[in-house]
Write a protein that holds these residues in place. Structure first.
Motif, PDB file in Angstrom:
ATOM      1  N   ALA A  66      -6.793 -10.056 -14.027  1.00  0.00           N
ATOM      2  CA  ALA A  66      -6.392 -11.241 -14.775  1.00  0.00           C
ATOM      3  C   ALA A  66      -5.018 -11.144 -15.366  1.00  0.00           C
ATOM      4  CB  ALA A  66      -7.386 -11.501 -15.898  1.00  0.00           C
ATOM      5  N   VAL A  67      -4.409  -9.973 -15.356  1.00  0.00           N
ATOM      6  CA  VAL A  67      -3.042  -9.865 -15.837  1.00  0.00           C
ATOM      7  C   VAL A  67      -2.190  -9.245 -14.762  1.00  0.00           C
ATOM      8  CG1 VAL A  67      -3.716  -9.526 -18.222  1.00  0.00           C
ATOM      9  CG2 VAL A  67      -3.247  -7.561 -16.812  1.00  0.00           C
ATOM     10  N   THR A  68      -0.905  -9.360 -14.927  1.00  0.00           N
ATOM     11  CA  THR A  68       0.013  -8.780 -13.974  1.00  0.00           C
ATOM     12  C   THR A  68       1.079  -8.031 -14.708  1.00  0.00           C
ATOM     13  OG1 THR A  68      -0.291 -10.593 -12.533  1.00  0.00           O
ATOM     14  CG2 THR A  68       1.627  -9.300 -12.164  1.00  0.00           C
ATOM     15  N   LEU A  69       1.097  -6.736 -14.560  1.00  0.00           N
ATOM     16  CA  LEU A  69       2.175  -5.952 -15.138  1.00  0.00           C
ATOM     17  C   LEU A  69       2.877  -5.205 -14.039  1.00  0.00           C
ATOM     18  CD1 LEU A  69       0.779  -4.482 -18.429  1.00  0.00           C
ATOM     19  CD2 LEU A  69       2.399  -6.295 -18.135  1.00  0.00           C
ATOM     20  N   GLY A  70       2.881  -5.681 -12.833  1.00  0.00           N
ATOM     21  CA  GLY A  70       3.604  -4.884 -11.902  1.00  0.00           C
ATOM     22  C   GLY A  70       3.639  -5.388 -10.498  1.00  0.00           C
ATOM     23  N   GLY A  71       4.406  -4.683  -9.672  1.00  0.00           N
ATOM     24  CA  GLY A  71       4.557  -5.061  -8.295  1.00  0.00           C
ATOM     25  C   GLY A  71       4.063  -4.001  -7.350  1.00  0.00           C
ATOM     26  N   LEU A  72       3.189  -3.102  -7.773  1.00  0.00           N
ATOM     27  CA  LEU A  72       2.677  -2.081  -6.879  1.00  0.00           C
ATOM     28  C   LEU A  72       1.553  -2.668  -6.041  1.00  0.00           C
ATOM     29  CD1 LEU A  72       2.740   1.117  -9.045  1.00  0.00           C
ATOM     30  CD2 LEU A  72       4.513   0.057  -7.680  1.00  0.00           C
ATOM     31  N   ALA A  73       1.588  -2.358  -4.750  1.00  0.00           N
ATOM     32  CA  ALA A  73       0.691  -3.055  -3.841  1.00  0.00           C
ATOM     33  C   ALA A  73      -0.693  -2.456  -3.774  1.00  0.00           C
ATOM     34  CB  ALA A  73       1.296  -3.060  -2.440  1.00  0.00           C
ATOM     35  N   ALA A  74      -0.836  -1.163  -3.915  1.00  0.00           N
ATOM     36  CA  ALA A  74      -2.137  -0.556  -3.674  1.00  0.00           C
ATOM     37  C   ALA A  74      -3.067  -0.707  -4.856  1.00  0.00           C
ATOM     38  CB  ALA A  74      -1.968   0.926  -3.339  1.00  0.00           C
ATOM     39  N   SER A 151       5.743   9.775 -11.847  1.00  0.00           N
ATOM     40  CA  SER A 151       6.245   9.246 -10.581  1.00  0.00           C
ATOM     41  C   SER A 151       6.029  10.253  -9.471  1.00  0.00           C
ATOM     42  CB  SER A 151       7.737   8.901 -10.689  1.00  0.00           C
ATOM     43  OG  SER A 151       8.505  10.065 -10.954  1.00  0.00           O
ATOM     44  N   GLY A 152       5.994   9.733  -8.243  1.00  0.00           N
ATOM     45  CA  GLY A 152       5.762  10.608  -7.100  1.00  0.00           C
ATOM     46  C   GLY A 152       6.313  10.014  -5.826  1.00  0.00           C
ATOM     47  N   PRO A 153       6.047  10.656  -4.683  1.00  0.00           N
ATOM     48  CA  PRO A 153       6.558  10.185  -3.391  1.00  0.00           C
ATOM     49  C   PRO A 153       6.058   8.790  -3.048  1.00  0.00           C
ATOM     50  CG  PRO A 153       5.716  12.441  -3.235  1.00  0.00           C
ATOM     51  CD  PRO A 153       5.299  11.923  -4.572  1.00  0.00           C
ATOM     52  N   GLU A 154       6.817   8.096  -2.199  1.00  0.00           N
ATOM     53  CA  GLU A 154       6.485   6.773  -1.684  1.00  0.00           C
ATOM     54  C   GLU A 154       6.333   5.744  -2.796  1.00  0.00           C
ATOM     55  OE1 GLU A 154       2.990   7.432   0.646  1.00  0.00           O
ATOM     56  OE2 GLU A 154       4.123   8.164   2.362  1.00  0.00           O
ATOM     57  N   ILE A 177      -1.199   1.958 -12.371  1.00  0.00           N
ATOM     58  CA  ILE A 177      -1.128   3.031 -11.387  1.00  0.00           C
ATOM     59  C   ILE A 177      -1.115   2.419  -9.997  1.00  0.00           C
ATOM     60  CG2 ILE A 177      -3.649   3.333 -11.299  1.00  0.00           C
ATOM     61  CD1 ILE A 177      -3.106   6.360 -10.869  1.00  0.00           C
ATOM     62  N   GLY A 178      -0.334   2.971  -9.104  1.00  0.00           N
ATOM     63  CA  GLY A 178      -0.298   2.468  -7.748  1.00  0.00           C
ATOM     64  C   GLY A 178       1.010   2.784  -7.059  1.00  0.00           C
ATOM     65  N   LYS A 179       1.176   2.218  -5.866  1.00  0.00           N
ATOM     66  CA  LYS A 179       2.441   2.362  -5.146  1.00  0.00           C
ATOM     67  C   LYS A 179       2.626   1.153  -4.240  1.00  0.00           C
ATOM     68  CE  LYS A 179       0.316   5.534  -1.790  1.00  0.00           C
ATOM     69  NZ  LYS A 179       0.376   6.909  -1.249  1.00  0.00           N
ATOM     70  N   PRO A 180       3.874   0.735  -4.035  1.00  0.00           N
ATOM     71  CA  PRO A 180       4.138  -0.452  -3.216  1.00  0.00           C
ATOM     72  C   PRO A 180       3.830  -0.198  -1.751  1.00  0.00           C
ATOM     73  CG  PRO A 180       6.181   0.584  -3.900  1.00  0.00           C
ATOM     74  CD  PRO A 180       5.078   1.324  -4.584  1.00  0.00           C
ATOM     75  N   GLY A 181       3.613  -1.285  -1.037  1.00  0.00           N
ATOM     76  CA  GLY A 181       3.327  -1.146   0.376  1.00  0.00           C
ATOM     77  C   GLY A 181       4.527  -0.664   1.167  1.00  0.00           C
ATOM     78  N   ASN A 182       5.694  -1.158   0.849  1.00  0.00           N
ATOM     79  CA  ASN A 182       6.925  -0.762   1.541  1.00  0.00           C
ATOM     80  C   ASN A 182       7.966  -0.382   0.499  1.00  0.00           C
ATOM     81  OD1 ASN A 182       6.192  -1.444   4.354  1.00  0.00           O
ATOM     82  ND2 ASN A 182       6.051  -3.517   3.515  1.00  0.00           N
ATOM     83  N   VAL A 183       8.341   0.880   0.481  1.00  0.00           N
ATOM     84  CA  VAL A 183       9.295   1.366  -0.512  1.00  0.00           C
ATOM     85  C   VAL A 183      10.653   1.528   0.144  1.00  0.00           C
ATOM     86  CG1 VAL A 183       9.831   3.159  -2.175  1.00  0.00           C
ATOM     87  CG2 VAL A 183       7.456   2.606  -1.679  1.00  0.00           C
ATOM     88  N   ALA A 184      11.596   0.686  -0.261  1.00  0.00           N
ATOM     89  CA  ALA A 184      12.962   0.818   0.236  1.00  0.00           C
ATOM     90  C   ALA A 184      13.766   1.663  -0.734  1.00  0.00           C
ATOM     91  CB  ALA A 184      13.595  -0.564   0.387  1.00  0.00           C
ATOM     92  N   ALA A 185      14.634   2.494  -0.196  1.00  0.00           N
ATOM     93  CA  ALA A 185      15.503   3.298  -1.056  1.00  0.00           C
ATOM     94  C   ALA A 185      16.417   2.365  -1.842  1.00  0.00           C
ATOM     95  CB  ALA A 185      16.321   4.273  -0.218  1.00  0.00           C
ATOM     96  N   LEU A 186      16.531   2.622  -3.126  1.00  0.00           N
ATOM     97  CA  LEU A 186      17.402   1.782  -3.959  1.00  0.00           C
ATOM     98  C   LEU A 186      18.856   2.182  -3.766  1.00  0.00           C
ATOM     99  CD1 LEU A 186      15.601   1.561  -7.430  1.00  0.00           C
ATOM    100  CD2 LEU A 186      15.852  -0.236  -5.725  1.00  0.00           C
ATOM    101  N   PRO A 187      19.766   1.217  -3.782  1.00  0.00           N
ATOM    102  CA  PRO A 187      21.188   1.565  -3.820  1.00  0.00           C
ATOM    103  C   PRO A 187      21.503   2.265  -5.136  1.00  0.00           C
ATOM    104  CG  PRO A 187      20.879  -0.789  -4.158  1.00  0.00           C
ATOM    105  CD  PRO A 187      19.546  -0.239  -3.775  1.00  0.00           C
ATOM    106  N   ALA A 188      22.658   2.889  -5.213  1.00  0.00           N
ATOM    107  CA  ALA A 188      23.013   3.673  -6.396  1.00  0.00           C
ATOM    108  C   ALA A 188      22.955   2.845  -7.674  1.00  0.00           C
ATOM    109  CB  ALA A 188      24.397   4.291  -6.222  1.00  0.00           C
ATOM    110  N   ARG A 189      23.276   1.566  -7.586  1.00  0.00           N
ATOM    111  CA  ARG A 189      23.235   0.693  -8.755  1.00  0.00           C
ATOM    112  C   ARG A 189      21.999  -0.208  -8.772  1.00  0.00           C
ATOM    113  NH1 ARG A 189      29.016  -1.163 -11.114  1.00  0.00           N
ATOM    114  NH2 ARG A 189      30.018   0.882 -11.091  1.00  0.00           N
TER     115      ARG A 189
END
Length: 274
Positions: A66-74, A151-154, A177-189
Motif C-alpha cells: 500500500a505504500v511506495t518507498l522505492g524503485g527496487l523490482a524484486a 548495499s550489495g552486487p546488482e 529491501i530488494g534489487k532492481p530488475g535491470n541495474v545500469a551503471a551510473l555515470p560519475a555524476r
C-alpha cells in the motif's frame, strides 16, 4: 501507487508484530484498514514493505503493498508502523535533526545487527545470500532515530530507520529491501532513487529518500517547505535522508529537486527520480 501488483507486494510483506499478549484479529483488521486508508507512498517498481516491532524476531507476512518507498523490482521493505511507543522513544520526531550525526562502536554495531536481523525472514528468507554479502554503506543518526543502508552486487539495497531510544518491545521500523530488475551503471555524476515517498511510523508520517550516486557525487541535500536544508548522508555509492511529515508524498510521480555537489567543487540542482 503504480499498480495492483505493487499493492500486492506491500501487503504481502507486512509483518504481524509480536506482542506480549495473544494476537487480536479484530485489532489486526483495524490496523490493516488504517494502513489501506492512509496516504500511499509511491514506487516505480515492486519492493517489499515490512513492519517490525521486535527486530530480533521478524516474521514476514504476505499481503498487498500500500505504500511506495522505492524503485527496487524484486522486493522492498518500506515499512508502516501504526502503533505509538507507550513509554520512552520519540514518537513525535521531536529530536529529529536536518543534519545527520554518526554512530560508532557498540551503537553502530547494534544498529547494523538490528537491521540485518529485521530482514532475515523477508520473503521467506529470499534475500539471505544478498544480506550475507552486503556491506554497510550508511549508518546515520538524526536525534533518537537511526538509519542503516546496506548495499550489495546488482543494485541490492536494504534500509532500516528506527527509534533507537524506544524500548525493545516497542521498537518500530520502516525500511526496504530488494534489487532492481535491470541495474545500469551510473555515470560519475549520476543520482537515482530507490526509495522516494512517504510512509507511517508510530502513527506519524515520515518522508524518505535514498538511492545510488555516481563516483563524483560528494553531497546531496534537500530544502524542505520550512526552508531547512536537509542534508543527506553520502557514502559508498549510496545516499539517504528523511524528514518528518508527508512532504514527499508525491515525489515519486513528480520528482524531487535536490542540490548535488561534485568532487570538483561544482554544484547544481537536480530532479531526483527513479
Amino acid at each position: 501507487m503504480k499498480s495492483d501488483q505493487n499493492l500486492d507486494t506491500l501487503l504481502r510483506s507486512m509483518d504481524a508484530a509480536e506482542h506480549s499478549s495473544p494476537p487480536n484479529p479484530a485489532r489486526a483488521q483495524t490496523d490493516l484498514n488504517l494502513i489501506l486508508g492512509s496516504q500511499p507512498v509511491s514506487t516505480a517498481s515492486d519492493r517489499r514493505t515490512e513492519v517490525n516491532h521486535e527486530p530480533a524476531k521478524p516474521k514476514a507476512a504476505r499481503g498487498r503493498r500500500a505504500v511506495t518507498l522505492g524503485g527496487l523490482a524484486a522486493a522492498v521493505t518500506a515499512g508502516l508502523l501504526i502503533m505509538p511507543a507507550l513509554s520512552g522513544g520519540d514518537p513525535a520526531f521531536a529530536t529529529w535533526t536536518a543534519a545527520p550525526g554518526t554512530l560508532t562502536g557498540a551503537e553502530r554495531d547494534n544498529a547494523v545487527s538490528d537491521c540485518l536481523n529485521s530482514k532475515q525472514n523477508v520473503g521467506g528468507g529470499m534475500y539471505l545470500a544478498e544480506l550475507s554479502a552486503a556491506e554497510v554503506a550508511i549508518v546515520e543518526r538524526r536525534g533518537a532515530w537511526v538509519t542503516v543502508v546496506l548495499s550489495g552486487p546488482e543494485g541490492f539495497e536494504a534500509t532500516c530507520t528506527t527509534d533507537a531510544t524506544a524500548p525493545w518491545f516497542r521498537k518500530g521500523l520502516i525500511g526496504s529491501i530488494g534489487k532492481p530488475g535491470n541495474v545500469a551503471a551510473l555515470p560519475a555524476r549520476g543520482i537515482t532513487a530507490t526509495q522516494l515517498g512517504t510512509g507511517t511510523i508510530a502513527d506519524k508520517p515520515i518522508s524518505i529518500a535514498s538511492g545510488r550516486v555516481g563516483t563524483d557525487v560528494t553531497a546531496v541535500s534537500y530544502t524542505n517547505a520550512a526552508n531547512d536544508q536537509v542534508i543527506a548522508t553520502v557514502a559508498k555509492g549510496q545516499f539517504a535522508f528523511w524528514l518528518p511529515g508527508n512532504e514527499l508524498q508525491n515525489a515519486s510521480d513528480q520528482g524531487l529537486p535536490v542540490q548535488v555537489s561534485y568532487s570538483d567543487g561544482s554544484a547544481e540542482t537536480r530532479l531526483l527520480t527513479f
